[in-house]
Design an enzyme around this catalytic site. Structure first.
Site, PDB file in Angstrom:
ATOM      1  N   LEU A 103       0.852  -1.191   0.000  1.00  0.00           N
ATOM      2  CA  LEU A 103       0.000   0.000   0.000  1.00  0.00           C
ATOM      3  C   LEU A 103       0.891   1.245   0.000  1.00  0.00           C
ATOM      4  CD1 LEU A 103      -2.983   0.640  -0.056  1.00  0.00           C
ATOM      5  CD2 LEU A 103      -3.036   0.496   2.421  1.00  0.00           C
ATOM      6  N   HIS A 104       1.636   1.423  -1.089  1.00  0.00           N
ATOM      7  CA  HIS A 104       2.549   2.559  -1.255  1.00  0.00           C
ATOM      8  C   HIS A 104       1.751   3.790  -1.695  1.00  0.00           C
ATOM      9  CE1 HIS A 104       2.428   2.182  -5.670  1.00  0.00           C
ATOM     10  NE2 HIS A 104       2.238   0.903  -5.387  1.00  0.00           N
ATOM     11  N   ALA A 105       2.414   4.866  -2.021  1.00  0.00           N
ATOM     12  CA  ALA A 105       1.743   6.142  -2.297  1.00  0.00           C
ATOM     13  C   ALA A 105       0.696   6.046  -3.406  1.00  0.00           C
ATOM     14  CB  ALA A 105       2.774   7.214  -2.636  1.00  0.00           C
TER      15      ALA A 105
END
Length: 90
Positions: free
Chosen positions: A14-16
């Site tokens: 769940l990165h940017a």
């Protein structure tokens, strides 16, 4: 109030960019979208900073809740997004 425990399966977690997509989908619905790594530590799923602070990498179990108007539709859309690797291919 629908609730699910779901695994983050995309390679980068769940990165940017994935968090932005999650918040974008959550924002399409009028209901509340609490999400967290533990059922008693939920954050606002419509806040990009709160979602990114979960630091949910690949394989992380997240607790997803929706409460209010269109909560079932919101849950379905968010689960589909996660299961489709946040539309990133893997």
């Amino acid at each position: 109030m629908p609730a699910r425990e779901i695994t983050i399966i995309n390679k980068l977690g769940l990165h940017a960019r994935a968090a932005a997509k999650f918040v974008g989908v959550a924002g399409r619905f009028p209901c509340q979208v609490p999400v967290g790594r533990a059922p008693d530590k939920l954050v606002d799923g419509k806040s990009i900073m709160a979602v990114m602070m979960l630091a949910a990498g690949k394989g992380t179990q997240v607790h997803l809740h929706t409460x209010g108007e269109q909560d079932s539709d919101a849950m379905d859309a968010l689960v589909e997004l996660i299961n489709n690797f946040f539309d990133e291919g893997e």
